[in-house]
Scaffold this motif. Structure first.
Motif, PDB file in Angstrom:
ATOM      1  N   ARG A 103      32.856  45.578  39.397  1.00 51.52           N
ATOM      2  CA  ARG A 103      31.657  44.767  39.134  1.00 51.52           C
ATOM      3  C   ARG A 103      31.976  43.363  38.643  1.00 51.52           C
ATOM      4  O   ARG A 103      31.379  42.866  37.710  1.00 51.52           O
ATOM      5  CB  ARG A 103      30.748  45.478  38.141  1.00 51.52           C
ATOM      6  CG  ARG A 103      30.213  46.775  38.659  1.00 51.52           C
ATOM      7  CD  ARG A 103      29.218  47.377  37.702  1.00 51.52           C
ATOM      8  NE  ARG A 103      28.922  48.719  38.142  1.00 51.52           N
ATOM      9  CZ  ARG A 103      28.796  49.743  37.319  1.00 51.52           C
ATOM     10  NH1 ARG A 103      28.938  49.580  36.030  1.00 51.52           N
ATOM     11  NH2 ARG A 103      28.535  50.926  37.794  1.00 51.52           N
ATOM     12  N   GLY A 104      32.967  42.757  39.270  1.00 52.97           N
ATOM     13  CA  GLY A 104      33.324  41.376  38.939  1.00 52.97           C
ATOM     14  C   GLY A 104      34.719  41.288  38.347  1.00 52.97           C
ATOM     15  O   GLY A 104      34.931  41.655  37.204  1.00 52.97           O
ATOM     16  N   LEU A 105      35.656  40.827  39.143  1.00 52.39           N
ATOM     17  CA  LEU A 105      37.043  40.734  38.700  1.00 52.39           C
ATOM     18  C   LEU A 105      37.319  39.410  38.001  1.00 52.39           C
ATOM     19  O   LEU A 105      38.388  39.218  37.439  1.00 52.39           O
ATOM     20  CB  LEU A 105      37.970  40.900  39.911  1.00 52.39           C
ATOM     21  CG  LEU A 105      39.391  41.316  39.649  1.00 52.39           C
ATOM     22  CD1 LEU A 105      39.450  42.603  38.841  1.00 52.39           C
ATOM     23  CD2 LEU A 105      40.135  41.482  40.951  1.00 52.39           C
ATOM     24  N   GLY A 106      36.357  38.505  37.983  1.00 46.62           N
ATOM     25  CA  GLY A 106      36.541  37.207  37.342  1.00 46.62           C
ATOM     26  C   GLY A 106      36.496  37.257  35.824  1.00 46.62           C
ATOM     27  O   GLY A 106      36.955  36.343  35.146  1.00 46.62           O
ATOM     28  N   ARG A 107      35.958  38.320  35.277  1.00 49.24           N
ATOM     29  CA  ARG A 107      35.881  38.457  33.820  1.00 49.24           C
ATOM     30  C   ARG A 107      37.246  38.843  33.262  1.00 49.24           C
ATOM     31  O   ARG A 107      37.945  39.657  33.841  1.00 49.24           O
ATOM     32  CB  ARG A 107      34.866  39.543  33.435  1.00 49.24           C
ATOM     33  CG  ARG A 107      33.450  39.225  33.838  1.00 49.24           C
ATOM     34  CD  ARG A 107      32.499  40.381  33.598  1.00 49.24           C
ATOM     35  NE  ARG A 107      32.880  41.491  34.492  1.00 49.24           N
ATOM     36  CZ  ARG A 107      33.054  42.746  34.092  1.00 49.24           C
ATOM     37  NH1 ARG A 107      32.877  43.084  32.837  1.00 49.24           N
ATOM     38  NH2 ARG A 107      33.386  43.675  34.946  1.00 49.24           N
ATOM     39  N   GLY A 108      37.603  38.283  32.132  1.00 46.21           N
ATOM     40  CA  GLY A 108      38.877  38.601  31.501  1.00 46.21           C
ATOM     41  C   GLY A 108      39.000  40.068  31.150  1.00 46.21           C
ATOM     42  O   GLY A 108      40.067  40.668  31.276  1.00 46.21           O
ATOM     43  N   THR A 109      37.890  40.678  30.737  1.00 45.75           N
ATOM     44  CA  THR A 109      37.924  42.097  30.377  1.00 45.75           C
ATOM     45  C   THR A 109      38.226  42.965  31.592  1.00 45.75           C
ATOM     46  O   THR A 109      38.927  43.971  31.479  1.00 45.75           O
ATOM     47  CB  THR A 109      36.588  42.549  29.743  1.00 45.75           C
ATOM     48  OG1 THR A 109      35.521  42.227  30.630  1.00 45.75           O
ATOM     49  CG2 THR A 109      36.371  41.888  28.400  1.00 45.75           C
ATOM     50  N   ALA A 110      37.719  42.568  32.752  1.00 50.43           N
ATOM     51  CA  ALA A 110      37.972  43.335  33.976  1.00 50.43           C
ATOM     52  C   ALA A 110      39.449  43.243  34.363  1.00 50.43           C
ATOM     53  O   ALA A 110      40.053  44.253  34.741  1.00 50.43           O
ATOM     54  CB  ALA A 110      37.093  42.834  35.113  1.00 50.43           C
ATOM     55  N   MET A 111      40.034  42.057  34.260  1.00 56.85           N
ATOM     56  CA  MET A 111      41.459  41.901  34.600  1.00 56.85           C
ATOM     57  C   MET A 111      42.333  42.684  33.622  1.00 56.85           C
ATOM     58  O   MET A 111      43.308  43.309  34.019  1.00 56.85           O
ATOM     59  CB  MET A 111      41.863  40.424  34.612  1.00 56.85           C
ATOM     60  CG  MET A 111      41.529  39.705  35.887  1.00 56.85           C
ATOM     61  SD  MET A 111      42.268  40.464  37.363  1.00 56.85           S
ATOM     62  CE  MET A 111      43.993  40.147  37.066  1.00 56.85           C
ATOM     63  N   ARG A 112      42.004  42.651  32.341  1.00 59.75           N
ATOM     64  CA  ARG A 112      42.783  43.419  31.361  1.00 59.75           C
ATOM     65  C   ARG A 112      42.675  44.912  31.627  1.00 59.75           C
ATOM     66  O   ARG A 112      43.659  45.645  31.557  1.00 59.75           O
ATOM     67  CB  ARG A 112      42.341  43.077  29.939  1.00 59.75           C
ATOM     68  CG  ARG A 112      42.837  41.712  29.478  1.00 59.75           C
ATOM     69  CD  ARG A 112      42.609  41.497  27.999  1.00 59.75           C
ATOM     70  NE  ARG A 112      41.196  41.416  27.631  1.00 59.75           N
ATOM     71  CZ  ARG A 112      40.444  40.328  27.748  1.00 59.75           C
ATOM     72  NH1 ARG A 112      40.964  39.214  28.228  1.00 59.75           N
ATOM     73  NH2 ARG A 112      39.178  40.336  27.384  1.00 59.75           N
ATOM     74  N   ALA A 113      41.478  45.366  31.965  1.00 62.25           N
ATOM     75  CA  ALA A 113      41.280  46.786  32.265  1.00 62.25           C
ATOM     76  C   ALA A 113      42.056  47.193  33.516  1.00 62.25           C
ATOM     77  O   ALA A 113      42.690  48.256  33.544  1.00 62.25           O
ATOM     78  CB  ALA A 113      39.798  47.082  32.441  1.00 62.25           C
TER      79      ALA A 113
END
Length: 75
Positions: free
Chosen positions: A9-19
């Motif tokens: 649901r959106g790879l641009g968020r820092g939280t998504a990349m960390r996850a």
């Protein structure tokens, strides 16, 4: 061979990349299937190249307007 499938649901968020980084490291994934990355292809390729996945294929489902991306690391 280990495989991860994730609706990020959106790879641009820092939280998504960390996850994603955590998932790949924890499970030592060989293949990753992502949907709803909400980024253009060059941005996704740059991000995932940094995570050790240099090979990418992008799929479009026009009816649902969802981008599907399958990434594979070839050994």
């Amino acid at each position: 061979m280990k495989f991860i499938a994730w609706n990020c649901r959106g790879l641009g968020r820092g939280t998504a990349m960390r996850a994603l980084r955590s998932l790949i490291r924890t499970h030592r994934s060989d293949l990753v299937f992502l949907c709803e990355v909400k980024l253009n292809a060059p941005s996704v390729q740059r991000k995932l190249l940094r995570l050790g996945f240099p090979f990418c294929l992008k799929f479009h489902q026009l009816e649902l307007r969802v981008d599907w991306l399958w990434l594979g690391m070839l050994m």
